[in-house]
Design a protein around this motif. Sequence first.
Motif, PDB file in Angstrom:
ATOM      1  N   UNK A 100      11.648  10.555  21.491  1.00 58.22           N
ATOM      2  CA  UNK A 100      12.010  11.739  20.723  1.00 58.22           C
ATOM      3  C   UNK A 100      11.731  12.981  21.550  1.00 58.22           C
ATOM      4  N   UNK A 101      12.635  13.960  21.481  1.00 58.23           N
ATOM      5  CA  UNK A 101      12.339  15.234  22.110  1.00 58.23           C
ATOM      6  C   UNK A 101      11.141  15.879  21.425  1.00 58.23           C
ATOM      7  N   UNK A 102      10.256  16.482  22.207  1.00 60.60           N
ATOM      8  CA  UNK A 102       9.085  17.152  21.672  1.00 60.60           C
ATOM      9  C   UNK A 102       9.499  18.167  20.604  1.00 60.60           C
ATOM     10  N   UNK A 103       8.781  18.166  19.485  1.00 57.14           N
ATOM     11  CA  UNK A 103       9.120  19.035  18.378  1.00 57.14           C
ATOM     12  C   UNK A 103      10.069  18.386  17.400  1.00 57.14           C
ATOM     13  N   UNK A 104      10.540  17.166  17.697  1.00 53.15           N
ATOM     14  CA  UNK A 104      11.516  16.511  16.846  1.00 53.15           C
ATOM     15  C   UNK A 104      10.927  15.567  15.825  1.00 53.15           C
ATOM     16  N   UNK A 105       9.590  15.454  15.782  1.00 48.84           N
ATOM     17  CA  UNK A 105       8.948  14.601  14.775  1.00 48.84           C
ATOM     18  C   UNK A 105       7.957  15.450  14.002  1.00 48.84           C
ATOM     19  N   UNK A 106       8.047  15.407  12.665  1.00 51.40           N
ATOM     20  CA  UNK A 106       7.224  16.287  11.838  1.00 51.40           C
ATOM     21  C   UNK A 106       6.019  15.561  11.259  1.00 51.40           C
ATOM     22  N   UNK A 149      21.148  15.935  10.449  1.00 46.02           N
ATOM     23  CA  UNK A 149      20.699  14.832  11.286  1.00 46.02           C
ATOM     24  C   UNK A 149      21.714  13.701  11.196  1.00 46.02           C
ATOM     25  N   UNK A 150      22.256  13.326  12.340  1.00 51.52           N
ATOM     26  CA  UNK A 150      23.243  12.254  12.401  1.00 51.52           C
ATOM     27  C   UNK A 150      22.711  11.145  13.300  1.00 51.52           C
ATOM     28  N   UNK A 151      23.056   9.899  12.976  1.00 50.75           N
ATOM     29  CA  UNK A 151      22.721   8.796  13.862  1.00 50.75           C
ATOM     30  C   UNK A 151      23.998   8.107  14.300  1.00 50.75           C
ATOM     31  N   UNK A 152      23.977   7.577  15.503  1.00 53.56           N
ATOM     32  CA  UNK A 152      25.150   6.951  16.087  1.00 53.56           C
ATOM     33  C   UNK A 152      24.729   5.641  16.739  1.00 53.56           C
ATOM     34  N   UNK A 153      25.359   4.549  16.309  1.00 55.36           N
ATOM     35  CA  UNK A 153      25.102   3.262  16.934  1.00 55.36           C
ATOM     36  C   UNK A 153      25.757   3.233  18.323  1.00 55.36           C
ATOM     37  N   UNK A 154      25.045   2.667  19.279  1.00 56.55           N
ATOM     38  CA  UNK A 154      25.551   2.502  20.639  1.00 56.55           C
ATOM     39  C   UNK A 154      25.659   1.002  20.911  1.00 56.55           C
ATOM     40  N   UNK A 155      26.780   0.584  21.464  1.00 55.13           N
ATOM     41  CA  UNK A 155      26.957  -0.821  21.820  1.00 55.13           C
ATOM     42  C   UNK A 155      27.473  -0.914  23.251  1.00 55.13           C
ATOM     43  N   UNK A 156      27.416  -2.107  23.790  1.00 52.90           N
ATOM     44  CA  UNK A 156      27.902  -2.301  25.159  1.00 52.90           C
ATOM     45  C   UNK A 156      29.387  -1.983  25.267  1.00 52.90           C
ATOM     46  N   UNK A 157      30.107  -2.109  24.153  1.00 53.42           N
ATOM     47  CA  UNK A 157      31.534  -1.797  24.146  1.00 53.42           C
ATOM     48  C   UNK A 157      31.827  -0.347  23.776  1.00 53.42           C
ATOM     49  N   UNK A 158      30.813   0.384  23.338  1.00 50.79           N
ATOM     50  CA  UNK A 158      31.039   1.740  22.842  1.00 50.79           C
ATOM     51  C   UNK A 158      29.898   2.658  23.260  1.00 50.79           C
ATOM     52  N   UNK A 159      29.811   3.032  24.560  1.00 51.31           N
ATOM     53  CA  UNK A 159      28.809   4.015  24.998  1.00 51.31           C
ATOM     54  C   UNK A 159      29.071   5.373  24.353  1.00 51.31           C
ATOM     55  N   UNK A 167      20.650  16.544  21.476  1.00 49.17           N
ATOM     56  CA  UNK A 167      20.019  15.230  21.506  1.00 49.17           C
ATOM     57  C   UNK A 167      18.627  15.311  20.895  1.00 49.17           C
ATOM     58  N   UNK A 168      18.334  14.390  19.953  1.00 48.04           N
ATOM     59  CA  UNK A 168      17.046  14.398  19.279  1.00 48.04           C
ATOM     60  C   UNK A 168      16.209  13.167  19.621  1.00 48.04           C
ATOM     61  N   UNK A 203      20.484   2.885  19.186  1.00 51.06           N
ATOM     62  CA  UNK A 203      20.873   3.976  18.295  1.00 51.06           C
ATOM     63  C   UNK A 203      20.425   5.306  18.880  1.00 51.06           C
ATOM     64  N   UNK A 204      21.218   6.336  18.636  1.00 49.96           N
ATOM     65  CA  UNK A 204      20.912   7.698  19.063  1.00 49.96           C
ATOM     66  C   UNK A 204      20.922   8.593  17.825  1.00 49.96           C
ATOM     67  N   UNK A 205      19.958   9.523  17.742  1.00 48.16           N
ATOM     68  CA  UNK A 205      19.922  10.509  16.667  1.00 48.16           C
ATOM     69  C   UNK A 205      20.255  11.876  17.239  1.00 48.16           C
ATOM     70  N   UNK A 206      21.085  12.636  16.522  1.00 43.68           N
ATOM     71  CA  UNK A 206      21.643  13.899  17.018  1.00 43.68           C
ATOM     72  C   UNK A 206      21.423  14.983  15.967  1.00 43.68           C
ATOM     73  N   UNK A 207      21.113  16.203  16.424  1.00 38.35           N
ATOM     74  CA  UNK A 207      21.045  17.354  15.525  1.00 38.35           C
ATOM     75  C   UNK A 207      22.285  18.209  15.760  1.00 38.35           C
ATOM     76  N   UNK A 208      22.856  18.724  14.651  1.00 37.30           N
ATOM     77  CA  UNK A 208      24.159  19.387  14.752  1.00 37.30           C
ATOM     78  C   UNK A 208      24.072  20.830  15.221  1.00 37.30           C
ATOM     79  N   UNK A 209      22.874  21.404  15.303  1.00 32.94           N
ATOM     80  CA  UNK A 209      22.717  22.761  15.805  1.00 32.94           C
ATOM     81  C   UNK A 209      21.792  22.752  17.011  1.00 32.94           C
TER      82      UNK A 209
END
Length: 220
Positions: A100-106, A149-159, A167-168, A203-209
């Motif tokens: 996690x990026x620093x500051x991204x966990x409360x 907060x959005x999450x995105x699954x990552x697979x070998x077929x879908x980087x 990036x969070x 899995x990757x977690x993303x912040x929209x701002x």
Amino acid sequence: MEFAIENGPSNAVVTATLDADESVVADPGAMITRSESVDSDTRGTAEGATGMIKSALSDELDVTETVFTATEAGGTVTLGPDLPGDIGRIDLAETGRVKVQSGGVVAWTPDVEKSSVANEAGNFFSSGELTVLSLDGSGTAFLSAFGALRSREVSSDDPVVVDEDHLLAWTDGLDVSRTKDSSVKSTLLGGEGFVTRFAGDGRVWIQTRDPLVIRGTGSQ
């Protein structure tokens, strides 16, 4: 121990309801309210002197934490991040180790092992000031995002390729590579303009701002 995420998604907070002698841990300054029956103790982390040395390179010290412990059943503590946005729960028993990026966990439970990550490809971000944290163990942690907060699954077929300012967090074991990209806004505004590519399975977690703009460290 029970948790409730409230006032989301734009101004989310997390409230923990504790049994006697149960604890929840948070960054200093995250507390909004607590019951009188909940004690607080701010202490140094296991990073110790190493963390203090790293503080010279980072705006996020991450060398202290506050432990909230209930002296009787039913005590509550409400915690919130510095920036407005969403909060998401992650169960490390399900996800495995998460970075996690620093500051991204409360907030997190005491059975979460939280430490700094050094000398990894994913540890060098556009700001040049952010530290990457490792969350491990079998407990629960709460990520805080600026915006949604959005999450995105990552697979070998879908980087997936992520603008680093958004990036969070990501699961351990993904293949991480970093490159410049002329499509991101920091390049257009004269900054570095880096993106991170994730491949493999996870899995990757993303912040929209972009929190760096608010904190005054982003490119203008």
